[in-house]
Enzyme design. Structure first.
Site, short mmCIF file in Angstrom:
data_model
loop_
_atom_site.label_atom_id
_atom_site.label_comp_id
_atom_site.label_asym_id
_atom_site.label_seq_id
_atom_site.Cartn_x
_atom_site.Cartn_y
_atom_site.Cartn_z
CG ASP A 120 -1.84 -1.43 1.25
OD1 ASP A 120 -2.23 -1.74 0.21
OD2 ASP A 120 -1.73 -1.89 2.36
CG HIS B 81 -1.84 -2.41 -7.08
ND1 HIS B 81 -0.82 -2.97 -8.08
CD2 HIS B 81 -1.47 -2.84 -5.92
CE1 HIS B 81 0.13 -3.59 -7.31
NE2 HIS B 81 -0.21 -3.54 -5.99
#
Ligand code: IMP
Ligand code: MG
Length: 336
Positions: free
Chosen positions: A12, A41
């Site tokens: 992340d 994503h």
């Protein structure tokens, strides 16, 4: 010419945004995604937002051919939904050897106590990987739903390289979630290093031009496991660092940027560039700034501190959600 994009902390970091930016800025011939559906994503571009768990984030450039690597694992429902949401039918290739996660893998992970203790996303990735190691996992070419998409991705990618083309290799997760080099057992079920990503694709180390290690301006972690300098919830709120997981919606834990962790990730990945995302979260006055000159003095000092500590140039600086909210210093550093 290959650019590898990997995460340097616990996932992340904003790899999706960086890969999407590179696809628009550099117009590569192809982009190849590794890993699996536990990794989400986020791509925000032109007023739209996508949460991709299978497709390369480089899809935002319609001229880029998209590949799913032989070492990647897919889930049919997740992938088919993403294909229809993005409309990439005619430029997607799924390697015939990509593994397929089935419902039994998901049920196993969601009921297994070890997986729960680790804080697994419960998406069946580890269970399917175990079946692959035991050589009983089904591969993509066995599913008629995928008929039109199956190819030999490696031979196509090697041909692109022979023609002098450009490829982005998109890693997933982050260095410290690596099965081998991370905070075992609080890790994911694969190696997340640049080398491992190349191995999932089938490409050799000498074919790589740039290794871009992506760090967020602070660290976040979902699930269990150590997090040096972890902030309590009140402090996270006060500093504006509250985030939720893309796949699970869980609250992410947070800590300040850690040079020691970053240095190991940079050295182990043989980073040639650093991308630093979300500088606007630490220094809000820099939101959507697009040139180095316009950054505040504090933001510049923070970036220079990272550069001096890690001895690798910070070439891409994220200043906002949109793919184009980036300061691109590659020319300045004579990398392009
Ligand atoms: P699993 O890979 O889903 O079994 O999860 C194992 C650990 O890795 C858990 O702590 C997850 O939260 C973490 N993890 C897996 N994939 C990602 C990701 O893409 N981003 C962040 N954390 C992840
Ligand atoms: Mg993510």
């Amino acid at each position: 010419m290959i650019d590898v994009v990997v995460g340097g902390f616990f996932g992340d970091e904003g790899k999706g945004k960086i890969a999407a930016y590179l696809s628009l800025a550099d117009s590569p011939d192809a982009s190849v995604r590794t890993g699996s559906v536990n990794a989400g994503h986020t791509v925000v571009y032109d007023g739209n937002s996508w949460k991709l768990r299978s497709l390369p984030s480089a899809f935002v450039n319609p001229r880029v051919k998209l590949y799913i690597a032989a070492g990647a694992l897919i889930r049919l429902d997740v992938l088919l939904k993403e294909i229809s949401e993005t409309g990439v039918h005619d430029r997607l290739c799924i390697d015939r050897n990509s593994g397929v996660i089935e419902d039994k893998h998901v049920s196993f992970e969601q009921s297994d106590s070890v997986m729960k203790g680790i804080g697994s996303t419960g998406q069946g990735v580890g269970a399917a990987t175990a079946d692959r190691v035991l050589r009983r996992l089904k591969l993509a070419n066995e599913f008629k739903e995928l008929n039109g998409f199956i190819c030999d991705s490696l031979s196509e990618l090697l041909d692109i390289m022979d023609r002098g083309g450009r490829i982005i290799a998109e890693g997933t997760q982050g260095y410290y979630l690596s099965l081998y080099h991370g905070t075992y057992p609080y890790v994911t079920s694969r190696d997340t290093t640049a080398s491992a990503i190349l191995s999932e694709i089938g490409l050799g180390p000498k074919s790589v031009d740039q290794v871009i290690v992506v760090f967020k301006s602070y660290i976040t972690r979902v699930g269990e496991g150590p997090l040096p300098g972890e902030l309590d919830h009140d402090e996270m709120v006060k500093r504006g660092l509250v985030e939720k997981g893309t796949v699970t919606g869980r609250l992410r834990r947070a800590a300040p940027f850690n040079v020691e962790l970053a240095l190991r990730a940079v050295r182990s990945n043989s980073a040639t560039q650093i991308a630093l995302t979300k500088i606007d979260a630490l220094f809000p006055e820099n939101k959507n700034v697009r040139s180095w000159e316009k950054l505040s003095r504090e933001a510049k000092r923070f970036i220079e501190w990272i550069e001096e500590s890690l001895k690798v140039p910070v070439t891409l600086i994220g200043t906002g959600e949109d793919v184009l909210s980036i300061i691109d210093l590659r020319k300045h550093h004579k990398i392009m």
